[in-house]
Motif scaffolding. Structure first.
Motif, PDB file in Angstrom:
ATOM      1  N   UNK A 131      -8.471 -10.637  26.345  1.00  0.00           N
ATOM      2  CA  UNK A 131      -8.238 -10.720  24.926  1.00  0.00           C
ATOM      3  C   UNK A 131      -6.670 -10.419  24.410  1.00  0.00           C
ATOM      4  N   UNK A 132      -6.411 -10.931  23.486  1.00  0.00           N
ATOM      5  CA  UNK A 132      -5.049 -10.708  22.749  1.00  0.00           C
ATOM      6  C   UNK A 132      -5.247 -10.704  21.204  1.00  0.00           C
ATOM      7  N   UNK A 133      -5.037  -9.821  20.053  1.00  0.00           N
ATOM      8  CA  UNK A 133      -4.865  -9.179  18.783  1.00  0.00           C
ATOM      9  C   UNK A 133      -3.568  -9.294  18.667  1.00  0.00           C
ATOM     10  N   UNK A 134      -3.659 -10.683  17.100  1.00  0.00           N
ATOM     11  CA  UNK A 134      -2.737 -10.490  16.466  1.00  0.00           C
ATOM     12  C   UNK A 134      -2.624  -9.994  15.348  1.00  0.00           C
ATOM     13  N   UNK A 135      -1.735  -9.363  14.656  1.00  0.00           N
ATOM     14  CA  UNK A 135      -1.344  -9.057  13.031  1.00  0.00           C
ATOM     15  C   UNK A 135      -0.633  -9.269  12.641  1.00  0.00           C
ATOM     16  N   UNK A 136      -0.330 -10.446  11.051  1.00  0.00           N
ATOM     17  CA  UNK A 136       0.138  -9.871  10.255  1.00  0.00           C
ATOM     18  C   UNK A 136       0.028  -9.226   8.806  1.00  0.00           C
ATOM     19  N   UNK A 137       1.085  -8.680   9.043  1.00  0.00           N
ATOM     20  CA  UNK A 137       0.996  -7.340   8.061  1.00  0.00           C
ATOM     21  C   UNK A 137       1.168  -7.967   6.590  1.00  0.00           C
ATOM     22  N   UNK A 138       1.550  -8.854   6.014  1.00  0.00           N
ATOM     23  CA  UNK A 138       2.234  -9.656   4.940  1.00  0.00           C
ATOM     24  C   UNK A 138       1.957 -10.813   4.570  1.00  0.00           C
ATOM     25  N   UNK A 139       0.347 -11.280   4.398  1.00  0.00           N
ATOM     26  CA  UNK A 139       0.323 -12.870   4.567  1.00  0.00           C
ATOM     27  C   UNK A 139       0.179 -12.868   2.606  1.00  0.00           C
ATOM     28  N   UNK A 140       0.533 -14.115   2.126  1.00  0.00           N
ATOM     29  CA  UNK A 140       0.346 -14.633   1.760  1.00  0.00           C
ATOM     30  C   UNK A 140      -0.470 -16.369   1.317  1.00  0.00           C
ATOM     31  N   UNK A 141      -1.197 -16.722   0.638  1.00  0.00           N
ATOM     32  CA  UNK A 141      -2.063 -18.107   0.469  1.00  0.00           C
ATOM     33  C   UNK A 141      -1.675 -19.185  -0.969  1.00  0.00           C
ATOM     34  N   UNK A 142      -1.877 -19.869  -0.289  1.00  0.00           N
ATOM     35  CA  UNK A 142      -2.165 -21.145  -1.695  1.00  0.00           C
ATOM     36  C   UNK A 142      -3.270 -21.691  -1.846  1.00  0.00           C
ATOM     37  N   UNK A 143      -3.072 -22.372  -2.886  1.00  0.00           N
ATOM     38  CA  UNK A 143      -4.488 -23.052  -3.148  1.00  0.00           C
ATOM     39  C   UNK A 143      -4.757 -23.872  -1.500  1.00  0.00           C
ATOM     40  N   UNK A 144      -6.083 -23.937  -1.053  1.00  0.00           N
ATOM     41  CA  UNK A 144      -6.613 -24.727  -0.359  1.00  0.00           C
ATOM     42  C   UNK A 144      -6.500 -26.168  -0.136  1.00  0.00           C
ATOM     43  N   UNK A 145      -6.528 -27.474   0.842  1.00  0.00           N
ATOM     44  CA  UNK A 145      -6.420 -28.445   0.442  1.00  0.00           C
ATOM     45  C   UNK A 145      -7.355 -28.800   1.163  1.00  0.00           C
ATOM     46  N   UNK A 146      -8.169 -29.928   0.704  1.00  0.00           N
ATOM     47  CA  UNK A 146      -9.347 -30.313   1.459  1.00  0.00           C
ATOM     48  C   UNK A 146      -9.689 -31.983   1.021  1.00  0.00           C
ATOM     49  N   UNK A 147     -10.609 -32.402   2.263  1.00  0.00           N
ATOM     50  CA  UNK A 147     -11.080 -33.927   2.140  1.00  0.00           C
ATOM     51  C   UNK A 147     -12.291 -33.966   1.808  1.00  0.00           C
ATOM     52  N   UNK A 148     -12.487 -35.155   1.029  1.00  0.00           N
ATOM     53  CA  UNK A 148     -13.991 -35.697   1.415  1.00  0.00           C
ATOM     54  C   UNK A 148     -14.142 -36.800   1.960  1.00  0.00           C
ATOM     55  N   UNK A 149     -15.556 -37.418   1.858  1.00  0.00           N
ATOM     56  CA  UNK A 149     -15.679 -38.339   2.951  1.00  0.00           C
ATOM     57  C   UNK A 149     -17.431 -38.598   2.574  1.00  0.00           C
ATOM     58  N   UNK A 150     -17.470 -39.768   2.539  1.00  0.00           N
ATOM     59  CA  UNK A 150     -19.301 -39.959   3.302  1.00  0.00           C
ATOM     60  C   UNK A 150     -19.341 -40.472   4.325  1.00  0.00           C
ATOM     61  N   UNK A 151     -21.271 -39.466   4.206  1.00  0.00           N
ATOM     62  CA  UNK A 151     -22.095 -39.725   5.818  1.00  0.00           C
ATOM     63  C   UNK A 151     -21.854 -40.996   6.002  1.00  0.00           C
ATOM     64  N   UNK A 152     -21.577 -41.272   6.777  1.00  0.00           N
ATOM     65  CA  UNK A 152     -22.274 -42.685   8.117  1.00  0.00           C
ATOM     66  C   UNK A 152     -22.895 -42.263   8.834  1.00  0.00           C
ATOM     67  N   UNK A 153     -22.564 -42.775   9.819  1.00  0.00           N
ATOM     68  CA  UNK A 153     -23.635 -42.861  11.104  1.00  0.00           C
ATOM     69  C   UNK A 153     -23.853 -41.390  11.625  1.00  0.00           C
ATOM     70  N   UNK A 154     -22.539 -41.112  11.189  1.00  0.00           N
ATOM     71  CA  UNK A 154     -22.471 -38.865  11.593  1.00  0.00           C
ATOM     72  C   UNK A 154     -21.790 -38.649  10.633  1.00  0.00           C
ATOM     73  N   UNK A 155     -22.115 -37.486  10.429  1.00  0.00           N
ATOM     74  CA  UNK A 155     -21.904 -36.469   9.617  1.00  0.00           C
ATOM     75  C   UNK A 155     -21.075 -35.417  10.244  1.00  0.00           C
ATOM     76  N   UNK A 156     -19.960 -34.991   9.221  1.00  0.00           N
ATOM     77  CA  UNK A 156     -18.452 -34.355   9.465  1.00  0.00           C
ATOM     78  C   UNK A 156     -18.155 -33.348   8.124  1.00  0.00           C
ATOM     79  N   UNK A 157     -18.480 -31.886   9.461  1.00  0.00           N
ATOM     80  CA  UNK A 157     -18.197 -31.208   7.627  1.00  0.00           C
ATOM     81  C   UNK A 157     -16.860 -31.135   7.163  1.00  0.00           C
TER      82      UNK A 157
END
Length: 219
Positions: A131-157
């Protein structure tokens, strides 16, 4: 001669790094004395991918019809965290959301910085894994982005992408007194206990490897 050439061609062990076996975030606070404190890492359920890219400008300056000097700017680390879901506490503490009395989340909160730890798998040419462990010691997030879509033959998360930036943390310094942005550790027989400890605390450059209680102390 051919045998001599063959004996000098010694490659390093061939490996590939892949997968996100887990990711965790830890709150950064200051105590009453102004000392930086790191919270207990909390597992980030639903993690899909991490992406961190480091850029650094290097600019030449000319004199006498040749390059006189080249100056290198500060490093900038930008990227994103992709996930199918994110912990509610992460949204409140680090993604700018505030919780309402009726259980809602509104976008009037604060973007508190955090430590980000994650583990990847390293597989060698013979199928061995570590295994490899990575640590970032000072992280700042921004507002998330996402898309929505109608479920068709197969649903996608629905996948969320959280833009992030990472910078040096003045509370985490190396032996020369320089602030650290990121550290990576590859698991081996000597430091394996650190990987168990990473579930309980932020691993710093000077974190001691826990001793094996079954091994008697020397001296």
């Amino acid at each position: 001669m051919a045998n001599d050439v063959a004996t000098t061609k010694k490659y390093d062990k061939r490996t590939a790094t892949h997968g996100n076996s887990w990711g965790a975030f830890a709150k950064i606070t200051n105590d009453s004395a102004g000392e930086t404190q790191f919270g207990t890492p909390k597992i980030f359920t639903g993690l899909r991918a991490n992406s961190f890219e480091t850029t650094q400008d290097s600019n030449p300056y000319y004199a006498d019809n040749l390059e006189h000097i080249r100056l290198t700017g500060a490093k900038a680390v930008e990227g994103s965290i992709k996930a199918y879901q994110f912990p509610r506490q992460f949204a409140i503490d680090h993604m700018g959301y505030k919780e309402t009395e009726n259980g809602g989340l509104i976008d009037t909160g604060t973007f508190g910085n955090f430590v980000w730890q994650f583990v990847e798998t390293i597989t060698d040419q013979f199928g061995g894994e570590t295994e490899q462990l990575t640590i970032y010691y000072n992280v700042k997030a921004s507002a998330p982005t996402a898309e929505t879509a109608t479920d068709e033959d197969s649903a996608e998360p629905k996948e969320f992408e959280i833009p992030v930036t990472a910078s040096p943390n003045p509370a985490v310094i190396d032996g020369d007194g320089k602030a650290v942005t990121v550290m990576t550790i590859t698991k081996d027989e000597k430091n394996a206990a650190l990987f168990d400890l990473a579930y309980q605390q932020v691993i710093l450059p000077d974190t001691k490897i826990p001793s094996d209680p079954e091994t008697p102390a020397e001296g």
